[in-house]
Write an enzyme that holds these catalytic residues in place. Structure first.
Site, PDB file in Angstrom:
ATOM      1  N   GLU A 123       0.831  -1.211   0.000  1.00  0.00           N
ATOM      2  CA  GLU A 123       0.000   0.000   0.000  1.00  0.00           C
ATOM      3  C   GLU A 123       0.863   1.258   0.000  1.00  0.00           C
ATOM      4  O   GLU A 123       0.532   2.239  -0.651  1.00  0.00           O
ATOM      5  CB  GLU A 123      -0.965  -0.007   1.189  1.00  0.00           C
ATOM      6  CG  GLU A 123      -2.065  -1.049   1.077  1.00  0.00           C
ATOM      7  CD  GLU A 123      -2.986  -0.834  -0.138  1.00  0.00           C
ATOM      8  OE1 GLU A 123      -3.077   0.298  -0.653  1.00  0.00           O
ATOM      9  OE2 GLU A 123      -3.606  -1.813  -0.594  1.00  0.00           O
TER      10      GLU A 123
ATOM     11  N   TYR B 293      -6.044   5.991   5.061  1.00  0.00           N
ATOM     12  CA  TYR B 293      -6.227   5.046   3.956  1.00  0.00           C
ATOM     13  C   TYR B 293      -5.445   3.752   4.208  1.00  0.00           C
ATOM     14  O   TYR B 293      -5.989   2.648   4.124  1.00  0.00           O
ATOM     15  CB  TYR B 293      -5.790   5.674   2.616  1.00  0.00           C
ATOM     16  CG  TYR B 293      -5.714   4.640   1.533  1.00  0.00           C
ATOM     17  CD1 TYR B 293      -6.864   4.208   0.891  1.00  0.00           C
ATOM     18  CD2 TYR B 293      -4.507   4.023   1.206  1.00  0.00           C
ATOM     19  CE1 TYR B 293      -6.818   3.205  -0.051  1.00  0.00           C
ATOM     20  CE2 TYR B 293      -4.446   3.018   0.266  1.00  0.00           C
ATOM     21  CZ  TYR B 293      -5.599   2.613  -0.370  1.00  0.00           C
ATOM     22  OH  TYR B 293      -5.554   1.602  -1.287  1.00  0.00           O
TER      23      TYR B 293
ATOM     24  N   ASP C  40      -9.270   6.449  -0.938  1.00  0.00           N
ATOM     25  CA  ASP C  40      -8.275   7.269  -1.628  1.00  0.00           C
ATOM     26  C   ASP C  40      -8.968   7.950  -2.823  1.00  0.00           C
ATOM     27  O   ASP C  40     -10.193   7.865  -2.961  1.00  0.00           O
ATOM     28  CB  ASP C  40      -7.065   6.423  -2.060  1.00  0.00           C
ATOM     29  CG  ASP C  40      -7.428   5.399  -3.121  1.00  0.00           C
ATOM     30  OD1 ASP C  40      -8.629   5.268  -3.452  1.00  0.00           O
ATOM     31  OD2 ASP C  40      -6.516   4.739  -3.637  1.00  0.00           O
TER      32      ASP C  40
END
Ligand code: SF4
Length: 348
Positions: A39, A122, A140
């Site tokens: 991520e 996020y 996001d």
């Protein structure tokens, strides 16, 4: 929010994701450390670019303990080309916090995980939902675009406060039985079907309940105000070699591209820089130009290469061999300069 619409979106999105998802290396793992790395790498970087970086990174640092113990130079070298180097440092810092404060187990609550360096709302939601199956939002820009269209939400997604609206919406919508597939489904839909330009609505699994499609607003949503103007700075970069073939390099300080290595990068108005590096010209020529865009800034760089003589009293710079240069973490603009280099050993 209509119950039927919620159930429809949940079911269709999760089914579509299970069937259509791309086979990506981080999707083979539910290890929160792996999800965390992927991520962080995926923020602002294309999936295709991230794949080899992710694989090399996991190979070099297979566990949090390996990353925690890594030298910063080795870490930055592996991150070289991905940009946003502070993210790599924050990742290492965060991993050390997890080892010290959470007995090397990535926390499972939003409150705890959000206290770790480098983990924003996020990334927290992505790790909690994908690794632990928790019904937590992970919003996001991609997710905001998809939901803006699905619900015809006319709020400006460039404004930080708008994110809250979408976080609340995902919290209501998310599939509690499979939060991982739901969140990844939204991300995947944004990446493959509900793209910024020309969304592929005819292939979309949730088209039946999409208000933007129904109302012909797929081109006008999401609403996104323009960013402020990007600042430009003009530099000259000098790729300089001594008679013994060594290159003049320096390490950047804190701030942008912190601690990465570069050739002397001089602002156009600076006329006394040669003294600070303790050099005199022998033969230097322009070899091209490099432009590099950061999110808020553009560098326009005229690149020079040449031979110099080293005097005493240099205040700045280090001299390194070609092999040593290859091992230093070099940011993308410097890699672009490297590709312009002319092999001077073939001349004369
Ligand atoms: Fe996006 Fe079109 Fe699907 Fe609506 S129908 S969610 S605009 S791809």
């Amino acid at each position: 929010m209509s119950e039927t619409k919620t159930n429809f979106i949940r079911r269709e999105l999760v089914n579509w994701y299970r069937e259509e998802k791309r086979d990506l290396p981080w999707r083979h793992s539910r290890d929160p450390y792996h999800i965390w790395i992927s991520e962080v790498m995926l923020q602002q970087t294309r999936v295709d670019t991230v794949i080899p970086y992710f694989e090399r990174f996991i190979q070099a640092f297979p566990t949090m303990q390996h990353l925690a113990a890594a030298e910063e130079g080795d870490l930055l070298k592996l991150w070289e080309g991905l940009g946003y180097y502070s993210r790599a440092r924050n990742l290492q810092h965060g991993v050390r916090e997890v080892i010290e404060e959470y007995q090397a187990k990535v926390p499972e609550t939003r409150e705890e995980i959000s206290s770790i360096r480098g983990i924003g709302p996020y990334t927290a939601g992505a790790i909690l939902s994908i690794a632990y199956g928790k019904p937590e939002h992970a919003v996001d820009g991609n997710v905001m675009r998809v939901l803006s269209r699905l619900y015809a939400i006319e709020e400006d997604i460039a404004l930080p406060k708008t994110r809250k609206t979408f976080e609340q919406l995902v919290t209501l919508l998310i599939d509690p039985e499979d939060a991982s597939s739901f969140n990844q489904g939204l991300m995947e839909l944004g990446a493959l079907i509900c793209t910024p330009q020309k969304p592929k609505c005819l292939l979309c699994p949730v088209r039946e309940e999409c208000r933007a499609f129904e109302e012909g607003k797929t081109d006008s949503l999401p609403i996104k105000s323009k960013k402020t103007k990007v600042k430009k700075i003009t530099y000259s970069a000098y790729l300089l070699q001594r008679a013994d073939g060594k290159w003049l390099v320096e390490q950047r300080g804190e701030g942008l591209l912190a601690k990465m290595w570069q050739f002397p990068l001089i602002e156009a108005t600076d006329t006394s820089w040669q003294e600070r590096y303790g050099i005199t010209w022998i033969d230097v020529e322009s070899i091209g130009e490099v432009t590099h865009k950061f999110s808020h800034l553009t560098w326009d760089i005229q690149v020079f290469q040449g031979k110099v003589e080293q005097k005493e009293n240099a205040q700045l710079g280090q001299w390194v061999t070609e092999e040593e240069l290859a091992k230093l973490p070099l940011p993308v603009p410097v890699q672009k300069m490297m590709r312009l280099r002319v092999d001077r050993s073939l001349e004369n």
